[in-house]
Design a protein around this motif. Sequence first.
Motif, PDB file in Angstrom:
ATOM      1  N   PRO A  97       0.803  -1.225   0.000  1.00  0.00           N
ATOM      2  CA  PRO A  97       0.000   0.000   0.000  1.00  0.00           C
ATOM      3  C   PRO A  97       0.833   1.270   0.000  1.00  0.00           C
ATOM      4  O   PRO A  97       0.398   2.307  -0.518  1.00  0.00           O
ATOM      5  CB  PRO A  97      -0.839  -0.125   1.269  1.00  0.00           C
ATOM      6  CG  PRO A  97      -0.095  -1.083   2.138  1.00  0.00           C
ATOM      7  CD  PRO A  97       0.564  -2.039   1.204  1.00  0.00           C
ATOM      8  N   TYR A  98       2.057   1.197   0.564  1.00  0.00           N
ATOM      9  CA  TYR A  98       2.927   2.371   0.548  1.00  0.00           C
ATOM     10  C   TYR A  98       3.307   2.748  -0.883  1.00  0.00           C
ATOM     11  O   TYR A  98       3.305   3.927  -1.254  1.00  0.00           O
ATOM     12  CB  TYR A  98       4.191   2.107   1.369  1.00  0.00           C
ATOM     13  CG  TYR A  98       3.927   1.856   2.826  1.00  0.00           C
ATOM     14  CD1 TYR A  98       3.761   2.916   3.718  1.00  0.00           C
ATOM     15  CD2 TYR A  98       3.836   0.563   3.324  1.00  0.00           C
ATOM     16  CE1 TYR A  98       3.519   2.687   5.067  1.00  0.00           C
ATOM     17  CE2 TYR A  98       3.585   0.317   4.661  1.00  0.00           C
ATOM     18  CZ  TYR A  98       3.437   1.385   5.536  1.00  0.00           C
ATOM     19  OH  TYR A  98       3.181   1.149   6.856  1.00  0.00           O
ATOM     20  N   GLU A 101       0.245   4.243  -2.584  1.00  0.00           N
ATOM     21  CA  GLU A 101       0.025   5.622  -2.135  1.00  0.00           C
ATOM     22  C   GLU A 101       1.017   6.582  -2.790  1.00  0.00           C
ATOM     23  O   GLU A 101       0.654   7.690  -3.202  1.00  0.00           O
ATOM     24  CB  GLU A 101       0.157   5.706  -0.613  1.00  0.00           C
ATOM     25  CG  GLU A 101      -1.006   5.093   0.131  1.00  0.00           C
ATOM     26  CD  GLU A 101      -0.812   5.085   1.635  1.00  0.00           C
ATOM     27  OE1 GLU A 101      -1.813   4.940   2.353  1.00  0.00           O
ATOM     28  OE2 GLU A 101       0.351   5.235   2.092  1.00  0.00           O
ATOM     29  N   PRO A 155      -5.234  -9.613   3.866  1.00  0.00           N
ATOM     30  CA  PRO A 155      -5.404  -8.255   4.406  1.00  0.00           C
ATOM     31  C   PRO A 155      -4.686  -7.189   3.583  1.00  0.00           C
ATOM     32  O   PRO A 155      -5.207  -6.080   3.406  1.00  0.00           O
ATOM     33  CB  PRO A 155      -4.810  -8.359   5.812  1.00  0.00           C
ATOM     34  CG  PRO A 155      -4.958  -9.795   6.180  1.00  0.00           C
ATOM     35  CD  PRO A 155      -4.781 -10.562   4.902  1.00  0.00           C
ATOM     36  N   GLU A 156      -3.492  -7.489   3.067  1.00  0.00           N
ATOM     37  CA  GLU A 156      -2.769  -6.496   2.286  1.00  0.00           C
ATOM     38  C   GLU A 156      -3.453  -6.197   0.955  1.00  0.00           C
ATOM     39  O   GLU A 156      -3.333  -5.090   0.417  1.00  0.00           O
ATOM     40  CB  GLU A 156      -1.316  -6.922   2.050  1.00  0.00           C
ATOM     41  CG  GLU A 156      -1.142  -8.291   1.447  1.00  0.00           C
ATOM     42  CD  GLU A 156      -0.920  -9.382   2.475  1.00  0.00           C
ATOM     43  OE1 GLU A 156       0.000 -10.201   2.266  1.00  0.00           O
ATOM     44  OE2 GLU A 156      -1.666  -9.430   3.475  1.00  0.00           O
ATOM     45  N   ASP A 159      -6.086  -3.716   1.906  1.00  0.00           N
ATOM     46  CA  ASP A 159      -5.448  -2.430   2.164  1.00  0.00           C
ATOM     47  C   ASP A 159      -5.207  -1.690   0.856  1.00  0.00           C
ATOM     48  O   ASP A 159      -5.496  -0.482   0.726  1.00  0.00           O
ATOM     49  CB  ASP A 159      -4.133  -2.657   2.913  1.00  0.00           C
ATOM     50  CG  ASP A 159      -3.606  -1.408   3.601  1.00  0.00           C
ATOM     51  OD1 ASP A 159      -4.158  -0.313   3.369  1.00  0.00           O
ATOM     52  OD2 ASP A 159      -2.640  -1.529   4.378  1.00  0.00           O
ATOM     53  N   VAL A 160      -4.685  -2.400  -0.142  1.00  0.00           N
ATOM     54  CA  VAL A 160      -4.443  -1.789  -1.444  1.00  0.00           C
ATOM     55  C   VAL A 160      -5.746  -1.327  -2.079  1.00  0.00           C
ATOM     56  O   VAL A 160      -5.823  -0.221  -2.647  1.00  0.00           O
ATOM     57  CB  VAL A 160      -3.693  -2.769  -2.371  1.00  0.00           C
ATOM     58  CG1 VAL A 160      -3.782  -2.325  -3.832  1.00  0.00           C
ATOM     59  CG2 VAL A 160      -2.242  -2.896  -1.950  1.00  0.00           C
ATOM     60  N   ASP A 162      -8.383  -0.306  -0.624  1.00  0.00           N
ATOM     61  CA  ASP A 162      -8.806   0.916   0.065  1.00  0.00           C
ATOM     62  C   ASP A 162      -8.015   2.130  -0.429  1.00  0.00           C
ATOM     63  O   ASP A 162      -8.572   3.230  -0.574  1.00  0.00           O
ATOM     64  CB  ASP A 162      -8.648   0.764   1.573  1.00  0.00           C
ATOM     65  CG  ASP A 162      -9.676  -0.179   2.189  1.00  0.00           C
ATOM     66  OD1 ASP A 162     -10.724  -0.422   1.546  1.00  0.00           O
ATOM     67  OD2 ASP A 162      -9.427  -0.688   3.296  1.00  0.00           O
ATOM     68  N   VAL A 163      -6.719   1.946  -0.680  1.00  0.00           N
ATOM     69  CA  VAL A 163      -5.905   3.047  -1.200  1.00  0.00           C
ATOM     70  C   VAL A 163      -6.383   3.439  -2.599  1.00  0.00           C
ATOM     71  O   VAL A 163      -6.506   4.624  -2.934  1.00  0.00           O
ATOM     72  CB  VAL A 163      -4.414   2.663  -1.235  1.00  0.00           C
ATOM     73  CG1 VAL A 163      -3.594   3.762  -1.920  1.00  0.00           C
ATOM     74  CG2 VAL A 163      -3.886   2.420   0.170  1.00  0.00           C
ATOM     75  N   ARG A 191     -15.759  -1.614  -1.670  1.00  0.00           N
ATOM     76  CA  ARG A 191     -14.901  -0.686  -0.938  1.00  0.00           C
ATOM     77  C   ARG A 191     -14.808   0.680  -1.611  1.00  0.00           C
ATOM     78  O   ARG A 191     -14.034   1.535  -1.169  1.00  0.00           O
ATOM     79  CB  ARG A 191     -13.507  -1.303  -0.752  1.00  0.00           C
ATOM     80  CG  ARG A 191     -13.522  -2.462   0.243  1.00  0.00           C
ATOM     81  CD  ARG A 191     -12.209  -3.206   0.324  1.00  0.00           C
ATOM     82  NE  ARG A 191     -12.317  -4.247   1.339  1.00  0.00           N
ATOM     83  CZ  ARG A 191     -11.986  -4.098   2.620  1.00  0.00           C
ATOM     84  NH1 ARG A 191     -11.487  -2.946   3.058  1.00  0.00           N
ATOM     85  NH2 ARG A 191     -12.142  -5.092   3.470  1.00  0.00           N
TER      86      ARG A 191
END
Length: 306
Positions: A97-98, A101, A155-156, A159-160, A162-163, A191
């Motif tokens: 996700p970093y 982003e 989960p990752e 997370d992605v 959501d980004v 999402r």
Amino acid sequence: MTEIEAIERDEAARISEILQGAVDPHVHSGPSIAPRIIDHLDLARSYSDAGFAAVVTKDHDYSGVMCARLIRDHHPELTVRVFSGIALNNVVGGFNPYAVEHTAAMDGRIVWLPTLAAENHLAWEKTSGWVHPASTQKIRPAAGIPVFDDGKLRPEVLDVLDVVAASGMALASGHLHVSETRIVFAEARRRGVERLIFTHPEDIVGGTYDDTRALADMGAYVEHSLGFFIEGSRFRTRTNAELQAYIDCVGPERTILCSDLGQMGTLSPLMGMRRGVATCLALGYSDAQIHAMVASNAAAVIGLAD
């Protein structure tokens, strides 16, 4: 000038007109660890001269947003807008996700789910004979990036998603198997991801016409790689009739035609786009329908009009 030459001249002019304002959202220009026939700047010059509105460069191993920014900042004479995105393969840490982003913060437009590191791609490699052109000389072979853990999205991955939703970037299916894409896209929609691209159903990902319709009904644009269809491409594996069947199963209004070119030993991206337009004309599509498939639809999915 002979009658044949006049006809060819008129068709060439018609193709050029259809491509005014075109958007190619999937091009493999360089620099890249894999050999490329054209770099990002020369690609931008080529497309600018041809009247394209935008291009999105794609590399399997890095986010091209910095290169795109340099071209935009230092070449104001180019009328084409150059963008890029990120493919979630090993080099960027997979579902990181970093990295997503960071790509969003630098005006990235597309996040591709794993391509060369997708478990489906690695399974496909074993039967296709395809090998990453740099994997034995420069980098280790790809390691599969799983999407699921005990049947649930990891989960990752969430997370992605959501980004992507928060940033407004488009989510492209990459080289996941279509059965995986249907699950990921459904969750992405839940999402808040608004822009979806189903990548080349005709090759690698196992997409049937029914799958293609289902994903289009979910709101995805269906992106076809012209390199798999056009005459003269060394990657051609499909017929004109198959291209028509894929287009007709969702309609030109949900179809994007991209070059997916830039590799060594084949047509240039611009020539690929021109031959793609010529193929669609031969199949009987109207100028307006073809323009939607090579311009308007891709412009919408990358947020060009926002």
